[in-house]
Design a protein around this motif. Structure first.
Motif, PDB file in Angstrom:
ATOM      1  N   GLY A 128       0.833  -1.193   0.000  1.00  0.00           N
ATOM      2  CA  GLY A 128       0.000   0.000   0.000  1.00  0.00           C
ATOM      3  C   GLY A 128       0.869   1.245   0.000  1.00  0.00           C
ATOM      4  O   GLY A 128       2.098   1.164   0.063  1.00  0.00           O
ATOM      5  N   SER A 129       0.222   2.378  -0.052  1.00  0.00           N
ATOM      6  CA  SER A 129       0.990   3.619  -0.067  1.00  0.00           C
ATOM      7  C   SER A 129       1.104   4.235   1.307  1.00  0.00           C
ATOM      8  O   SER A 129       1.850   5.173   1.520  1.00  0.00           O
ATOM      9  CB  SER A 129       0.353   4.620  -1.027  1.00  0.00           C
ATOM     10  N   ARG A 130       0.354   3.650   2.270  1.00  0.00           N
ATOM     11  CA  ARG A 130       0.405   4.255   3.588  1.00  0.00           C
ATOM     12  C   ARG A 130       1.543   3.660   4.391  1.00  0.00           C
ATOM     13  O   ARG A 130       1.718   2.435   4.449  1.00  0.00           O
ATOM     14  CB  ARG A 130      -0.920   4.001   4.324  1.00  0.00           C
ATOM     15  N   LEU A 131       2.350   4.510   5.018  1.00  0.00           N
ATOM     16  CA  LEU A 131       3.423   4.015   5.870  1.00  0.00           C
ATOM     17  C   LEU A 131       2.906   3.849   7.286  1.00  0.00           C
ATOM     18  O   LEU A 131       2.256   4.738   7.823  1.00  0.00           O
ATOM     19  CB  LEU A 131       4.608   4.992   5.847  1.00  0.00           C
ATOM     20  N   THR A 132       3.206   2.702   7.894  1.00  0.00           N
ATOM     21  CA  THR A 132       2.787   2.468   9.274  1.00  0.00           C
ATOM     22  C   THR A 132       3.800   3.089  10.226  1.00  0.00           C
ATOM     23  O   THR A 132       4.871   3.558   9.803  1.00  0.00           O
ATOM     24  CB  THR A 132       2.723   0.960   9.554  1.00  0.00           C
ATOM     25  N   TRP A 133       3.486   3.041  11.521  1.00  0.00           N
ATOM     26  CA  TRP A 133       4.432   3.610  12.487  1.00  0.00           C
ATOM     27  C   TRP A 133       5.731   2.823  12.478  1.00  0.00           C
ATOM     28  O   TRP A 133       6.816   3.364  12.698  1.00  0.00           O
ATOM     29  CB  TRP A 133       3.811   3.682  13.887  1.00  0.00           C
ATOM     30  N   ARG A 134       5.615   1.513  12.136  1.00  0.00           N
ATOM     31  CA  ARG A 134       6.835   0.691  12.045  1.00  0.00           C
ATOM     32  C   ARG A 134       7.714   1.177  10.895  1.00  0.00           C
ATOM     33  O   ARG A 134       8.929   1.232  11.013  1.00  0.00           O
ATOM     34  CB  ARG A 134       6.479  -0.775  11.831  1.00  0.00           C
ATOM     35  N   ASP A 135       7.060   1.503   9.774  1.00  0.00           N
ATOM     36  CA  ASP A 135       7.819   2.017   8.633  1.00  0.00           C
ATOM     37  C   ASP A 135       8.503   3.319   9.004  1.00  0.00           C
ATOM     38  O   ASP A 135       9.675   3.543   8.687  1.00  0.00           O
ATOM     39  CB  ASP A 135       6.889   2.280   7.435  1.00  0.00           C
TER      40      ASP A 135
ATOM     41  N   LEU B 233       9.293   4.432  11.944  1.00  0.00           N
ATOM     42  CA  LEU B 233      10.364   4.183  12.905  1.00  0.00           C
ATOM     43  C   LEU B 233      11.590   3.651  12.175  1.00  0.00           C
ATOM     44  O   LEU B 233      12.728   4.031  12.457  1.00  0.00           O
ATOM     45  CB  LEU B 233       9.888   3.177  13.964  1.00  0.00           C
ATOM     46  N   GLY B 234      11.337   2.775  11.206  1.00  0.00           N
ATOM     47  CA  GLY B 234      12.438   2.231  10.412  1.00  0.00           C
ATOM     48  C   GLY B 234      13.161   3.325   9.643  1.00  0.00           C
ATOM     49  O   GLY B 234      14.389   3.314   9.539  1.00  0.00           O
TER      50      GLY B 234
ATOM     51  N   ILE C 150      13.405   6.470  10.569  1.00  0.00           N
ATOM     52  CA  ILE C 150      14.200   7.240  11.534  1.00  0.00           C
ATOM     53  C   ILE C 150      15.469   6.483  11.903  1.00  0.00           C
ATOM     54  O   ILE C 150      16.568   7.052  11.930  1.00  0.00           O
ATOM     55  CB  ILE C 150      13.358   7.554  12.789  1.00  0.00           C
ATOM     56  N   ARG C 151      15.338   5.178  12.130  1.00  0.00           N
ATOM     57  CA  ARG C 151      16.513   4.383  12.479  1.00  0.00           C
ATOM     58  C   ARG C 151      17.545   4.416  11.354  1.00  0.00           C
ATOM     59  O   ARG C 151      18.746   4.574  11.587  1.00  0.00           O
ATOM     60  CB  ARG C 151      16.113   2.942  12.793  1.00  0.00           C
ATOM     61  N   ALA C 152      17.052   4.256  10.124  1.00  0.00           N
ATOM     62  CA  ALA C 152      17.976   4.270   8.995  1.00  0.00           C
ATOM     63  C   ALA C 152      18.673   5.620   8.887  1.00  0.00           C
ATOM     64  O   ALA C 152      19.879   5.690   8.639  1.00  0.00           O
ATOM     65  CB  ALA C 152      17.226   3.954   7.699  1.00  0.00           C
ATOM     66  N   ARG C 153      17.917   6.696   9.094  1.00  0.00           N
ATOM     67  CA  ARG C 153      18.495   8.045   9.025  1.00  0.00           C
ATOM     68  C   ARG C 153      19.536   8.254  10.100  1.00  0.00           C
ATOM     69  O   ARG C 153      20.428   9.081   9.965  1.00  0.00           O
ATOM     70  CB  ARG C 153      17.396   9.110   9.174  1.00  0.00           C
TER      71      ARG C 153
ATOM     72  N   LEU D 259      14.132   2.219   2.567  1.00  0.00           N
ATOM     73  CA  LEU D 259      13.867   3.667   2.578  1.00  0.00           C
ATOM     74  C   LEU D 259      13.494   4.151   1.176  1.00  0.00           C
ATOM     75  O   LEU D 259      12.574   4.946   1.001  1.00  0.00           O
ATOM     76  CB  LEU D 259      15.103   4.408   3.088  1.00  0.00           C
ATOM     77  N   SER D 260      14.201   3.629   0.161  1.00  0.00           N
ATOM     78  CA  SER D 260      13.892   3.992  -1.230  1.00  0.00           C
ATOM     79  C   SER D 260      12.497   3.504  -1.599  1.00  0.00           C
ATOM     80  O   SER D 260      11.704   4.232  -2.199  1.00  0.00           O
ATOM     81  CB  SER D 260      14.900   3.364  -2.200  1.00  0.00           C
TER      82      SER D 260
END
Lengths: 96, 328
Positions: free
Chosen positions: B5-12, B14-15, B17-20, B54-55
């Motif tokens: 889907g196109s919606r990012l969950t809170w897990r996405d 958070l992921g 932010i972690r990657a950044r 992330l991409s």
């Protein structure tokens, strides 16, 4: 890019007008809009805007473009690693 | 085949932010292959991206109103731009994934939309021969994809031009700082040891108190060179990054020694200041690798000036710092 300019007269970028077939690929892919198609040939309109990413050379079907072929993301640590590797004869560490 | 889907969950998120922040960034990937976005048909566009999550997330969150196929190629979890530069995002790899996904049996058309940032690695004109699909470069930013597709796949100058805004610079700073924690620990250890050297051979009290001062200086330099300089990049004078970092470091250093003037003065303060200038200049120079406008030739050229200045200032700082206890 107009907002950010780096060092002038430094980028290694050469276009051979004789080989150019005017396909316009370079003008399409360049993220700094360095090329322009004028008539049947591409011309470099902003040489100092070039970041040597190589997108133009990779996508030139006539091999009319030469860009600095050296590998490198252009970060100081990576370049230093390469210099050290060359001195010690070992293989350089990867980039980040 | 997975539907996304196109919606990012809170897990996405958070992921992201972690990657950044550079946490497990090397393992933040998805399986390469074909994904459905919405309800794509045999006529829906095929959008190619890297298998760095992330991409992938940056792409899909812009496609809420679209039905499309997303082909994630195996870039070993590296983003589009770096993978293209390294050669892992290539016409060969795209062809491999097109064949593996049997894309020719899924879509009627024979066109792949490629991210413009992949151009350094993908010779699009080689794709037809390798896999029977033509490659077309879409816009730089995923956000422009809906407009691009609606506009008959025409990208205007803005869509094809790089920017480097304050926000774009800001999101790069955490990972730059996260990459130096190991050298930072080693340097800090060394500074504590050097700080204890004095007329009594070695003083633990000095190692501790002076070591703290020196470590504070290092942290100040990191903030100046790896955080403030990137943020203030267009406003700091000069085109060379080592110079911008030197200026930022000079001011930060001045602030630091004024703040600590009760604890140290004279040669010691000068040593701290020179250390902050050296480290800030080096970290700023290293930021060139994270920008979308510095050339490799340019970076090599400025390193020939910057490195000697940084080494000289660092040596001066170290000499002053070690000598100071002996000079009363």
């Amino acid at each position: 890019m107009k907002d950010f300019r780096y060092l002038d007269n430094t980028a290694i970028l050469r276009l051979n007008p004789e080989k150019c077939i005017g396909c316009g690929n370079c003008a399409t892919v360049c993220p700094h809009r360095v090329f322009e198609l004028r008539g049947k040939k591409a011309v470099i309109i902003d040489h100092d805007g070039c970041m040597e990413c190589g997108a133009c050379a990779t996508n030139c079907p006539a091999a009319a473009i030469y860009v600095n072929p050296d590998d490198g993301c252009g970060c100081a640590a990576y370049i230093i690693n390469h210099w050290i590797a060359r001195l010690t004869g070992t293989s350089p560490k990867g980039c980040c | 085949m997975a539907r996304v889907g196109s919606r990012l969950t809170w897990r996405d998120r958070l992921g992201t932010i972690r990657a950044r922040f550079g946490i497990s960034r090397n393992r933040y990937k998805i399986n390469p292959g074909l994904y459905c976005m919405g309800r794509p048909t045999a006529k829906s566009p095929v959008l190619v991206t890297a298998n760095y999550k992330l991409s992938f997330d940056a792409l899909r969150q812009e496609l809420s109103a679209l039905d499309a196929w997303i082909l994630a190629v195996d870039t070993r979890g590296i983003n589009v731009w770096c993978a293209a530069g390294k050669g892992t995002f290539s016409a060969d790899e795209i062809s491999r994934q097109v064949t593996r996904a049997r894309l020719a049996e899924i879509v009627d058309h024979r066109e792949l939309i490629l991210p413009q940032f992949a151009a350094p690695g993908v010779a699009a004109h080689q794709l037809p021969k390798k896999c029977g699909f033509t490659g077309r470069f879409g816009p730089l930013r995923a956000a422009d994809l809906p407009g691009y597709l609606a506009n008959g796949k025409q990208a205007d100058e803005r869509m094809r031009s790089i920017t480097f805004s304050f926000g774009e610079r800001l999101v790069l700073t955490p990972v730059e700082i996260s990459l130096i924690w190991r050298p930072f620990l080693l340097v800090t250890l060394a500074l504590f040891v050097f700080s204890g050297i004095g007329p009594d051979r070695f003083s633990i009290a000095n190692a501790y108190s002076r070591g703290l001062l020196a470590t504070g200086a290092t942290i100040m330099a990191i903030l100046a060179g790896a955080f403030v300089t990137p943020l203030l990049l267009p406003w700091l004078p000069g085109r060379q990054f080592w110079w911008k970092g030197l200026l930022a470091g000079s001011l930060a250093g001045l602030g630091y020694i004024l703040f600590n003037r009760a604890a140290c003065a004279g040669l010691e303060a000068l040593g701290l200041w020179a250390w902050i200038v050296a480290v800030s200049s080096y970290l700023a120079m290293n930021f060139t690798g994270a920008t979308p406008f510095t050339s490799l030739s340019g970076v090599k050229r400025e390193m020939r000036l910057g490195l000697p200045v940084q080494c000289g200032a660092a040596c001066l700082a170290l000499c002053l710092w070690i000598a100071a206890p002996f000079l009363g």
